[in-house]
Write a protein that holds these residues in place. Sequence first.
Motif, PDB file in Angstrom:
ATOM      1  N   GLU A 167       0.841  -1.071   0.321  1.00  0.00           N
ATOM      2  CA  GLU A 167      -0.007   0.336   0.134  1.00  0.00           C
ATOM      3  C   GLU A 167       0.801   1.368   0.457  1.00  0.00           C
ATOM      4  O   GLU A 167       0.953   2.238  -0.543  1.00  0.00           O
ATOM      5  N   SER A 168       1.586   0.927   0.534  1.00  0.00           N
ATOM      6  CA  SER A 168       2.476   2.884   0.708  1.00  0.00           C
ATOM      7  C   SER A 168       3.493   2.321  -0.579  1.00  0.00           C
ATOM      8  O   SER A 168       4.329   3.605  -1.003  1.00  0.00           O
ATOM      9  N   MET A 169       3.911   1.629  -0.832  1.00  0.00           N
ATOM     10  CA  MET A 169       5.220   1.578  -2.398  1.00  0.00           C
ATOM     11  C   MET A 169       3.444   1.743  -3.463  1.00  0.00           C
ATOM     12  O   MET A 169       3.648   2.982  -4.058  1.00  0.00           O
ATOM     13  N   ALA A 170       2.544   1.601  -3.416  1.00  0.00           N
ATOM     14  CA  ALA A 170       1.958   1.706  -4.644  1.00  0.00           C
ATOM     15  C   ALA A 170       0.868   3.810  -4.367  1.00  0.00           C
ATOM     16  O   ALA A 170       1.399   4.273  -5.007  1.00  0.00           O
ATOM     17  N   GLU A 171       0.736   4.031  -3.099  1.00  0.00           N
ATOM     18  CA  GLU A 171       1.025   5.043  -3.166  1.00  0.00           C
ATOM     19  C   GLU A 171       2.433   6.582  -3.549  1.00  0.00           C
ATOM     20  O   GLU A 171       1.936   7.337  -3.683  1.00  0.00           O
TER      21      GLU A 171
ATOM     22  N   LEU B 187       3.779   6.059  -5.716  1.00  0.00           N
ATOM     23  CA  LEU B 187       4.208   5.937  -7.190  1.00  0.00           C
ATOM     24  C   LEU B 187       3.047   5.914  -7.887  1.00  0.00           C
ATOM     25  O   LEU B 187       2.329   6.894  -8.509  1.00  0.00           O
ATOM     26  N   ASN B 188       1.553   6.520  -7.047  1.00  0.00           N
ATOM     27  CA  ASN B 188       0.638   6.989  -7.342  1.00  0.00           C
ATOM     28  C   ASN B 188       0.420   6.048  -8.368  1.00  0.00           C
ATOM     29  O   ASN B 188      -0.813   6.537  -9.251  1.00  0.00           O
ATOM     30  N   VAL B 189      -0.831   5.102  -8.029  1.00  0.00           N
ATOM     31  CA  VAL B 189      -1.416   3.829  -8.556  1.00  0.00           C
ATOM     32  C   VAL B 189      -1.587   2.713  -7.838  1.00  0.00           C
ATOM     33  O   VAL B 189      -1.938   3.321  -6.233  1.00  0.00           O
ATOM     34  N   HIS B 190      -3.061   2.646  -8.041  1.00  0.00           N
ATOM     35  CA  HIS B 190      -3.011   1.772  -6.981  1.00  0.00           C
ATOM     36  C   HIS B 190      -2.611   0.323  -6.423  1.00  0.00           C
ATOM     37  O   HIS B 190      -2.139   0.463  -7.209  1.00  0.00           O
ATOM     38  N   VAL B 191      -3.507   0.359  -5.786  1.00  0.00           N
ATOM     39  CA  VAL B 191      -2.183  -1.211  -5.085  1.00  0.00           C
ATOM     40  C   VAL B 191      -2.526  -2.410  -5.937  1.00  0.00           C
ATOM     41  O   VAL B 191      -1.563  -3.308  -5.403  1.00  0.00           O
ATOM     42  N   GLN B 192      -3.989  -2.311  -6.802  1.00  0.00           N
ATOM     43  CA  GLN B 192      -3.356  -4.340  -7.314  1.00  0.00           C
ATOM     44  C   GLN B 192      -2.786  -3.939  -8.513  1.00  0.00           C
ATOM     45  O   GLN B 192      -1.660  -5.110  -9.125  1.00  0.00           O
ATOM     46  N   THR B 193      -2.401  -2.010  -8.950  1.00  0.00           N
ATOM     47  CA  THR B 193      -1.466  -1.835  -9.911  1.00  0.00           C
ATOM     48  C   THR B 193       0.124  -2.781  -9.965  1.00  0.00           C
ATOM     49  O   THR B 193       0.754  -2.850 -10.335  1.00  0.00           O
ATOM     50  N   TYR B 194       0.127  -1.617  -8.217  1.00  0.00           N
ATOM     51  CA  TYR B 194       1.559  -2.226  -7.529  1.00  0.00           C
ATOM     52  C   TYR B 194       1.903  -3.202  -7.400  1.00  0.00           C
ATOM     53  O   TYR B 194       2.593  -4.668  -7.742  1.00  0.00           O
ATOM     54  N   ARG B 195       0.500  -4.591  -7.193  1.00  0.00           N
ATOM     55  CA  ARG B 195       1.178  -5.967  -6.769  1.00  0.00           C
ATOM     56  C   ARG B 195       1.460  -6.850  -8.354  1.00  0.00           C
ATOM     57  O   ARG B 195       2.218  -7.844  -8.282  1.00  0.00           O
ATOM     58  N   LYS B 196       0.583  -6.042  -9.040  1.00  0.00           N
ATOM     59  CA  LYS B 196       1.382  -6.727 -10.753  1.00  0.00           C
ATOM     60  C   LYS B 196       2.386  -6.219 -11.467  1.00  0.00           C
ATOM     61  O   LYS B 196       2.997  -7.309 -11.658  1.00  0.00           O
ATOM     62  N   LEU B 197       2.809  -5.039 -10.068  1.00  0.00           N
ATOM     63  CA  LEU B 197       4.523  -4.337 -10.628  1.00  0.00           C
ATOM     64  C   LEU B 197       5.645  -5.196  -9.827  1.00  0.00           C
ATOM     65  O   LEU B 197       6.409  -6.214 -10.205  1.00  0.00           O
ATOM     66  N   GLU B 198       5.431  -5.943  -9.106  1.00  0.00           N
ATOM     67  CA  GLU B 198       6.003  -7.014  -8.178  1.00  0.00           C
ATOM     68  C   GLU B 198       5.694  -8.339  -8.697  1.00  0.00           C
ATOM     69  O   GLU B 198       7.090  -9.495  -8.393  1.00  0.00           O
ATOM     70  N   GLN B 199       4.582  -8.584  -9.586  1.00  0.00           N
ATOM     71  CA  GLN B 199       4.110  -9.907 -10.362  1.00  0.00           C
ATOM     72  C   GLN B 199       5.168 -10.389 -11.997  1.00  0.00           C
ATOM     73  O   GLN B 199       5.681 -11.045 -12.069  1.00  0.00           O
ATOM     74  N   ASN B 200       5.626  -8.832 -11.862  1.00  0.00           N
ATOM     75  CA  ASN B 200       6.278  -8.731 -13.783  1.00  0.00           C
ATOM     76  C   ASN B 200       7.173  -7.750 -13.302  1.00  0.00           C
ATOM     77  O   ASN B 200       6.181  -6.691 -13.676  1.00  0.00           O
ATOM     78  N   PRO B 201       7.716  -7.554 -12.877  1.00  0.00           N
ATOM     79  CA  PRO B 201       8.498  -6.398 -12.961  1.00  0.00           C
ATOM     80  C   PRO B 201       9.359  -5.644 -14.707  1.00  0.00           C
ATOM     81  O   PRO B 201       9.491  -4.966 -14.347  1.00  0.00           O
ATOM     82  N   ASP B 202       8.800  -6.323 -15.110  1.00  0.00           N
ATOM     83  CA  ASP B 202       9.357  -5.698 -16.676  1.00  0.00           C
ATOM     84  C   ASP B 202       8.426  -4.558 -16.998  1.00  0.00           C
ATOM     85  O   ASP B 202       8.428  -4.099 -18.185  1.00  0.00           O
ATOM     86  N   GLU B 203       7.342  -5.031 -16.179  1.00  0.00           N
ATOM     87  CA  GLU B 203       5.961  -3.771 -16.703  1.00  0.00           C
ATOM     88  C   GLU B 203       6.362  -2.831 -16.045  1.00  0.00           C
ATOM     89  O   GLU B 203       5.596  -1.243 -16.275  1.00  0.00           O
ATOM     90  N   VAL B 204       7.535  -2.550 -14.893  1.00  0.00           N
ATOM     91  CA  VAL B 204       7.500  -0.808 -14.269  1.00  0.00           C
ATOM     92  C   VAL B 204       8.640  -0.258 -15.165  1.00  0.00           C
ATOM     93  O   VAL B 204       9.352  -0.592 -15.710  1.00  0.00           O
TER      94      VAL B 204
END
Length: 64
Positions: free
Chosen positions: A18-22, A24-41
């Motif tokens: 949640e803190s990381m999503a905040e 990056l100014n993205v939804h927490v679900q978006t951040y979770r997807k970034l952790e699963q697929n860091p190539d999308e960062v």
Amino acid sequence: MESLTLKQARTLKEETQESMAELLNVHVQTYRKLEQNPDEVTVGQAKVISNYLGFSYDAIFFNK
């Protein structure tokens, strides 16, 4: 240089998804997807994350 996953870097610094999503100014679900697929960062997001967590950009995002 030790390589870390995005999740490992985050948990070592005791940050929540949640803190990381905040940060990056993205939804927490978006951040979770970034952790699963860091190539999308994006480069900009990667720089913000690495600076905030205090790990080198290469250690987190070029650890293959």
